[in-house]
Design an enzyme around this catalytic site. Structure first.
Site, PDB file in Angstrom:
ATOM      1  N   ARG A   1     -13.291  -1.946  18.362  1.00  0.00           N
ATOM      2  CA  ARG A   1     -12.752  -2.599  19.555  1.00  0.00           C
ATOM      3  C   ARG A   1     -12.280  -1.566  20.571  1.00  0.00           C
ATOM      4  NH1 ARG A   1      -7.619  -2.860  21.013  1.00  0.00           N
ATOM      5  NH2 ARG A   1      -6.990  -2.061  18.966  1.00  0.00           N
ATOM      6  N   ARG A   2     -11.556  -0.558  20.091  1.00  0.00           N
ATOM      7  CA  ARG A   2     -11.076   0.478  21.014  1.00  0.00           C
ATOM      8  C   ARG A   2     -12.225   1.315  21.546  1.00  0.00           C
ATOM      9  NH1 ARG A   2      -6.729   1.866  16.772  1.00  0.00           N
ATOM     10  NH2 ARG A   2      -4.979   0.505  17.303  1.00  0.00           N
TER      11      ARG A   2
ATOM     12  N   ARG B   1       0.853  -1.180   0.000  1.00  0.00           N
ATOM     13  CA  ARG B   1       0.000   0.000   0.000  1.00  0.00           C
ATOM     14  C   ARG B   1       0.893   1.236   0.000  1.00  0.00           C
ATOM     15  NH1 ARG B   1      -3.445  -0.337   5.140  1.00  0.00           N
ATOM     16  NH2 ARG B   1      -4.187   1.668   4.372  1.00  0.00           N
TER      17      ARG B   1
ATOM     18  N   SER C   1       0.685   4.146   1.804  1.00  0.00           N
ATOM     19  CA  SER C   1       0.836   5.002   2.983  1.00  0.00           C
ATOM     20  C   SER C   1       2.262   4.930   3.514  1.00  0.00           C
ATOM     21  CB  SER C   1      -0.142   4.570   4.084  1.00  0.00           C
ATOM     22  OG  SER C   1       0.263   3.338   4.658  1.00  0.00           O
TER      23      SER C   1
ATOM     24  N   ARG D   1     -10.739   8.559  10.727  1.00  0.00           N
ATOM     25  CA  ARG D   1      -9.992   7.829   9.697  1.00  0.00           C
ATOM     26  C   ARG D   1      -8.765   8.635   9.351  1.00  0.00           C
ATOM     27  NH1 ARG D   1     -11.898   4.512   5.702  1.00  0.00           N
ATOM     28  NH2 ARG D   1      -9.682   4.357   5.231  1.00  0.00           N
ATOM     29  N   GLY D   2      -7.897   8.068   8.539  1.00  0.00           N
ATOM     30  CA  GLY D   2      -6.715   8.778   8.082  1.00  0.00           C
ATOM     31  C   GLY D   2      -5.442   8.110   8.531  1.00  0.00           C
TER      32      GLY D   2
ATOM     33  N   ARG E   1      -4.110  11.611  11.993  1.00  0.00           N
ATOM     34  CA  ARG E   1      -4.769  11.382  13.286  1.00  0.00           C
ATOM     35  C   ARG E   1      -4.085  12.169  14.403  1.00  0.00           C
ATOM     36  NH1 ARG E   1      -7.004   5.171  13.397  1.00  0.00           N
ATOM     37  NH2 ARG E   1      -7.454   4.996  11.181  1.00  0.00           N
TER      38      ARG E   1
ATOM     39  N   LYS F   1      -3.384  -7.834  10.970  1.00  0.00           N
ATOM     40  CA  LYS F   1      -4.742  -7.647  11.494  1.00  0.00           C
ATOM     41  C   LYS F   1      -5.718  -7.220  10.399  1.00  0.00           C
ATOM     42  CE  LYS F   1      -4.300  -2.861  13.164  1.00  0.00           C
ATOM     43  NZ  LYS F   1      -4.422  -1.971  14.332  1.00  0.00           N
ATOM     44  N   ASP F   2      -5.210  -6.768   9.227  1.00  0.00           N
ATOM     45  CA  ASP F   2      -6.090  -6.379   8.126  1.00  0.00           C
ATOM     46  C   ASP F   2      -6.592  -7.566   7.316  1.00  0.00           C
ATOM     47  OD1 ASP F   2      -5.804  -3.691   8.723  1.00  0.00           O
ATOM     48  OD2 ASP F   2      -4.201  -3.357   7.259  1.00  0.00           O
TER      49      ASP F   2
ATOM     50  N   THR G   1     -10.601   7.380  17.592  1.00  0.00           N
ATOM     51  CA  THR G   1     -10.102   6.068  17.171  1.00  0.00           C
ATOM     52  C   THR G   1     -10.993   5.541  16.057  1.00  0.00           C
ATOM     53  OG1 THR G   1      -9.677   3.768  17.776  1.00  0.00           O
ATOM     54  CG2 THR G   1     -11.410   4.909  18.999  1.00  0.00           C
TER      55      THR G   1
ATOM     56  N   CYS H   1     -12.650  -7.161  11.509  1.00  0.00           N
ATOM     57  CA  CYS H   1     -12.028  -6.015  12.173  1.00  0.00           C
ATOM     58  C   CYS H   1     -13.047  -4.955  12.566  1.00  0.00           C
ATOM     59  CB  CYS H   1     -10.945  -5.406  11.294  1.00  0.00           C
ATOM     60  SG  CYS H   1     -11.552  -4.688   9.761  1.00  0.00           S
TER      61      CYS H   1
END
Length: 313
Positions: free
Chosen positions: A133-134, A15, A17, A151-152, A157, A85-86, A129, A244
């Site tokens: 989950r958080r 990706r 990023s 998001r971002g 963030r 985790k993705d 967040t 997720c």
């Protein structure tokens, strides 16, 4: 080093990023160091990168990996690096996780104004967040915080805190570590307060199942303890049939037991409004990682986990 290793450049899909490129470059450098192979990064844009919508609205698990996997299957790249985790928990036909490299600290981290910790934030403070989950676990702490979805990328963030738009954000410590931004962390959250996401801090290096050469080269990056922990955590997720976008947490650690190394696995499911939660733990030998995850998830389901996952905010 064989002639083919020296002359053939491996194409690594990533990706675009900063975090993804940093993770991919780390794997590329490790692969070159371990095998002598040349590695070229190939940027791939995913649906999750294109959209600013919340993860739940995008369809949850898989939005950051589908384009990478399509490129792998099409032969456009030879391997891909994912934040583990993705990844969806279902096996992708034709592809294999050839290596789980050494894992970063999987805990969550707070980046707050004025150097504050979670307990020092006044009631009513806004905490951002993107993870349900958080959201669920922060609400369950009963601190009176206003938890808001964001998001971002990492800089975007954290910028919302430095600009005064938010009082704090919660991020994966692993990402901040890989980006060299740990100086911004005001508190690393104790898993007793906020349990990490399954496979947080771990990378998955994926290639085509039939590509024996790449599988062998990538396999030299394998960390067996990291894989055991991730297998146990994701087994919880798969048994709960959650992705997720569900408020599921799981965290496995390897510790020395009476008969050698042992896996200690904790997991929780928290109602998104923070009103209730079920938690549990189990331990056993590393080769039993998947079975341990299934057993713990079954226990959580017996105690009402499915009903909690269905509670709306």
């Amino acid at each position: 080093m064989t002639a083919s290793t020296a002359t053939t450049t491996l194409r690594l899909g990533t990706r675009g990023s900063a975090l993804a490129r940093t993770q991919s470059q780390t794997v590329a450098d490790a692969l070159t160091a371990a095998t002598g192979a040349a590695v070229e990064l190939v940027p791939i844009v995913t649906e999750g990168d294109r959209s600013r919508a919340a993860i739940q609205q995008l369809g949850g698990t898989g939005v950051f990996v589908a384009a990478l996997r399509d490129a792998l299957l099409a032969g456009e790249i030879d391997l891909a690096v994912h934040s583990y985790k993705d990844l969806p928990t279902a096996v992708q036909p034709g592809l294999t996780i050839a290596a789980v490299p050494g894992r970063e600290d999987p805990r969550d981290a707070l980046v707050a104004r004025d150097g504050l910790t979670l307990g020092e934030l006044p009631p009513g403070s806004t905490v951002g967040t993107g993870a349900p989950r958080r959201v669920a676990q922060l609400r369950a702490l009963g601190l009176g915080l206003d938890v808001v979805p964001i998001r971002g990328n990492v800089d975007t963030r954290m910028g919302r805190v430095s600009s005064g738009d938010l009082d704090a954000v919660v991020l994966a410590r692993a990402g901040l570590s890989r980006l060299g931004r740990l100086d911004a962390v005001t508190e690393t959250l104790d898993p007793l307060q906020v349990l990490p996401a399954p496979a947080q801090g771990a990378l998955a290096v994926e290639c085509r199942s039939g590509d024996a050469r790449t599988r062998e080269l990538v396999g030299r990056l394998e960390d067996s303890s990291a894989r055991s922990c991730v297998v146990a955590e994701r087994s919880v997720l798969a048994t709960l049939e959650a992705g997720c976008s569900a408020p599921v947490a799981a965290y496995a650690e390897v510790a020395e037991g009476d008969a050698g190394p042992e896996l200690f696995l904790r997991a929780s499911v928290t109602a998104i409004d923070g009103s209730d939660a079920v938690r549990g733990s189990v331990s056993g030998p590393l080769p039993d990682a998947a079975a341990l995850g299934r057993a713990l998830a079954a226990e959580l389901l017996d105690r009402g986990a499915a009903e909690l996952m269905a509670v709306d905010a």
